[in-house]
Design an enzyme around this catalytic site. Structure first.
Site, PDB file in Angstrom:
ATOM      1  N   LYS A  13      15.097  -3.262 -15.685  1.00 47.67           N
ATOM      2  CA  LYS A  13      13.801  -3.741 -16.115  1.00 47.67           C
ATOM      3  C   LYS A  13      12.999  -4.687 -15.199  1.00 47.67           C
ATOM      4  O   LYS A  13      11.790  -4.669 -15.080  1.00 47.67           O
ATOM      5  CB  LYS A  13      14.405  -4.892 -17.212  1.00 47.67           C
ATOM      6  CG  LYS A  13      15.037  -4.320 -18.491  1.00 47.67           C
ATOM      7  CD  LYS A  13      15.355  -5.254 -19.500  1.00 47.67           C
ATOM      8  CE  LYS A  13      16.253  -6.376 -18.911  1.00 47.67           C
ATOM      9  NZ  LYS A  13      17.581  -6.045 -18.476  1.00 47.67           N
ATOM     10  N   ARG A  88      16.057 -11.669 -26.299  1.00 46.80           N
ATOM     11  CA  ARG A  88      17.489 -11.593 -26.076  1.00 46.80           C
ATOM     12  C   ARG A  88      18.351 -11.393 -27.526  1.00 46.80           C
ATOM     13  O   ARG A  88      19.556 -11.181 -27.360  1.00 46.80           O
ATOM     14  CB  ARG A  88      18.226 -12.613 -25.349  1.00 46.80           C
ATOM     15  CG  ARG A  88      18.622 -12.424 -23.819  1.00 46.80           C
ATOM     16  CD  ARG A  88      18.570 -11.287 -23.006  1.00 46.80           C
ATOM     17  NE  ARG A  88      19.402 -11.144 -21.936  1.00 46.80           N
ATOM     18  CZ  ARG A  88      19.093 -11.286 -20.820  1.00 46.80           C
ATOM     19  NH1 ARG A  88      17.743 -11.262 -20.331  1.00 46.80           N
ATOM     20  NH2 ARG A  88      19.933 -11.601 -19.617  1.00 46.80           N
ATOM     21  N   ARG A 127      24.443  -4.583  -6.266  1.00 47.40           N
ATOM     22  CA  ARG A 127      23.176  -5.310  -6.198  1.00 47.40           C
ATOM     23  C   ARG A 127      23.109  -6.512  -5.130  1.00 47.40           C
ATOM     24  O   ARG A 127      23.970  -7.281  -5.393  1.00 47.40           O
ATOM     25  CB  ARG A 127      22.388  -5.744  -7.370  1.00 47.40           C
ATOM     26  CG  ARG A 127      21.194  -6.573  -7.404  1.00 47.40           C
ATOM     27  CD  ARG A 127      20.482  -6.412  -8.735  1.00 47.40           C
ATOM     28  NE  ARG A 127      20.927  -7.307  -9.895  1.00 47.40           N
ATOM     29  CZ  ARG A 127      20.648  -7.443 -10.983  1.00 47.40           C
ATOM     30  NH1 ARG A 127      19.360  -7.060 -11.309  1.00 47.40           N
ATOM     31  NH2 ARG A 127      21.055  -8.392 -11.721  1.00 47.40           N
ATOM     32  N   ARG A 160      23.900 -12.222  -6.651  1.00 48.54           N
ATOM     33  CA  ARG A 160      24.102 -13.209  -7.745  1.00 48.54           C
ATOM     34  C   ARG A 160      25.298 -13.606  -8.345  1.00 48.54           C
ATOM     35  O   ARG A 160      26.147 -12.625  -8.457  1.00 48.54           O
ATOM     36  CB  ARG A 160      23.319 -12.684  -9.025  1.00 48.54           C
ATOM     37  CG  ARG A 160      21.637 -12.921  -8.754  1.00 48.54           C
ATOM     38  CD  ARG A 160      20.857 -11.828  -9.843  1.00 48.54           C
ATOM     39  NE  ARG A 160      21.434 -11.914 -11.030  1.00 48.54           N
ATOM     40  CZ  ARG A 160      20.744 -11.346 -12.258  1.00 48.54           C
ATOM     41  NH1 ARG A 160      19.561 -10.744 -12.130  1.00 48.54           N
ATOM     42  NH2 ARG A 160      21.285 -11.859 -13.450  1.00 48.54           N
ATOM     43  N   ARG A 171      28.399  -9.647 -19.776  1.00 48.01           N
ATOM     44  CA  ARG A 171      27.028  -9.586 -19.894  1.00 48.01           C
ATOM     45  C   ARG A 171      26.674  -8.334 -20.603  1.00 48.01           C
ATOM     46  O   ARG A 171      25.877  -8.303 -21.647  1.00 48.01           O
ATOM     47  CB  ARG A 171      26.045  -9.541 -18.605  1.00 48.01           C
ATOM     48  CG  ARG A 171      26.141 -10.855 -17.886  1.00 48.01           C
ATOM     49  CD  ARG A 171      25.784 -10.813 -16.593  1.00 48.01           C
ATOM     50  NE  ARG A 171      24.446 -10.426 -16.127  1.00 48.01           N
ATOM     51  CZ  ARG A 171      24.284  -9.583 -14.976  1.00 48.01           C
ATOM     52  NH1 ARG A 171      25.013  -9.660 -14.310  1.00 48.01           N
ATOM     53  NH2 ARG A 171      22.942  -9.468 -14.701  1.00 48.01           N
TER      54      ARG A 171
HETATM   55  P1  AMP Z   1      18.796 -11.634 -16.367  1.00 45.58           P
HETATM   56  O1  AMP Z   1      18.209 -12.202 -15.095  1.00 45.58           O
HETATM   57  O2  AMP Z   1      17.690 -11.390 -17.379  1.00 45.58           O
HETATM   58  O3  AMP Z   1      19.863 -10.761 -16.327  1.00 45.58           O
HETATM   59  O4  AMP Z   1      19.490 -13.043 -16.925  1.00 45.58           O
HETATM   60  C1  AMP Z   1      20.161 -13.711 -16.246  1.00 45.58           C
HETATM   61  C2  AMP Z   1      21.089 -14.881 -17.153  1.00 45.58           C
HETATM   62  O5  AMP Z   1      19.905 -15.725 -17.498  1.00 45.58           O
HETATM   63  C3  AMP Z   1      21.622 -14.260 -18.419  1.00 45.58           C
HETATM   64  O6  AMP Z   1      22.870 -13.849 -18.330  1.00 45.58           O
HETATM   65  C4  AMP Z   1      21.670 -15.305 -19.309  1.00 45.58           C
HETATM   66  O7  AMP Z   1      22.449 -16.261 -19.148  1.00 45.58           O
HETATM   67  C5  AMP Z   1      20.121 -16.235 -18.873  1.00 45.58           C
HETATM   68  N1  AMP Z   1      18.877 -15.553 -19.844  1.00 45.58           N
HETATM   69  C6  AMP Z   1      18.058 -14.936 -19.079  1.00 45.58           C
HETATM   70  N2  AMP Z   1      17.139 -14.559 -19.948  1.00 45.58           N
HETATM   71  C7  AMP Z   1      17.623 -15.471 -21.303  1.00 45.58           C
HETATM   72  C8  AMP Z   1      17.080 -15.444 -22.616  1.00 45.58           C
HETATM   73  N3  AMP Z   1      15.936 -14.878 -22.989  1.00 45.58           N
HETATM   74  N4  AMP Z   1      17.991 -16.234 -23.215  1.00 45.58           N
HETATM   75  C9  AMP Z   1      19.082 -16.697 -23.071  1.00 45.58           C
HETATM   76  N5  AMP Z   1      19.517 -16.517 -22.017  1.00 45.58           N
HETATM   77  C10 AMP Z   1      18.925 -15.897 -20.983  1.00 45.58           C
END
Ligand code: AMP
Length: 215
Positions: A13, A88, A127, A160, A171
């Protein structure tokens, strides 16, 4: 134009959203990037969010919604945006509909990027991300020219803390339980494309799924 990118962690994404910025001329809004920035600046939001993020859990809806509302009201988002990582869950999808209504917008396109689970795990465990610009690399399939240095901006690459196997599994579980139901929620506007190919090919698939020409 409001475009939502759906897909499991590691489906591409972020990579697609970055490429779409120049193709569609609207900003990329990644709640994950915004939260990571808040964590790195140790703001009140960051301090609260980091305990959830470390475990691969979702940050509480109310915190993310507040951050999103502020972001979509900025001038650069006036013509629309690409959402990566939001919504989400269905509560976030409902909150988003209200936020969009308040700024005179609606969800125009929802594209789900489909990638097999084993590919997701391989992509996430390998990654490496740039601390400075967020560009993603991969130890095997997209190594940087110079070890640990971003090709794009010279920033330092890091892994990360949620890109480690046990957190990745959590996740993916959170995705299956909480985020995948959004595919049904958006079924009337949803397009699903395969994300198993090279990023440029996926981008062309994505653009044609929303009725735009090739990049
Ligand atoms: P991502 O970079 O999108 O994989 O997000 C990394 C982490 O940020 C996720 O595992 C959540 O802990 C948090 N996170 C990101 N976006 C959201 C969201 N819309 N709602 C809740 N937690 C989020």
């Amino acid at each position: 134009m409001v475009l939502i990118l759906l897909g499991a962690p590691g489906s591409g994404k972020g990579t697609q959203a970055k490429m779409l910025v120049s193709a569609l001329q609207v900003p990329h809004i990644s709640t994950g990037d915004m939260l990571r920035e808040a964590v790195s600046n140790q703001t009140a939001l960051g301090v609260e969010a980091q305990t959830f993020m470390k475990k691969g859990e979702l940050v509480p809806d109310s915190l993310v919604l507040k951050m999103l509302k502020e972001r979509v009201q900025r001038a650069d988002a006036a013509k629309g945006f690409i959402l990566d990582g939001y919504p989400r869950n269905t509560a976030q999808a409902e909150a988003l509909a209200q936020v969009l209504e308040s700024v005179g917008k609606q969800v125009d396109h929802v594209v789900a990027i489909d990638v097999r689970e084993q590919s997701l795990i391989d992509r996430l465990t390998g990654r490496r991300s740039c601390k400075n610009c967020g560009e993603a690399f991969h130890v095997a399939s997209k190594p940087p020219k110079k070890a640990d240095i971003c090709d794009k901006c010279g920033g330092e690459l890091y892994q990360r803390n949620d890109d480690v196997e046990d957190v990745i599994r959590n996740r993916l579980q959170v995705y299956r339980n909480q985020t995948a139901p959004l595919l049904a929620h958006y079924k009337d506007v949803l397009k699903t494309i395969s994300g198993e190919s090279e990023p440029r090919e996926v981008l062309n698939r994505l653009l044609s799924s929303i009725g735009k020409g090739r990049a």
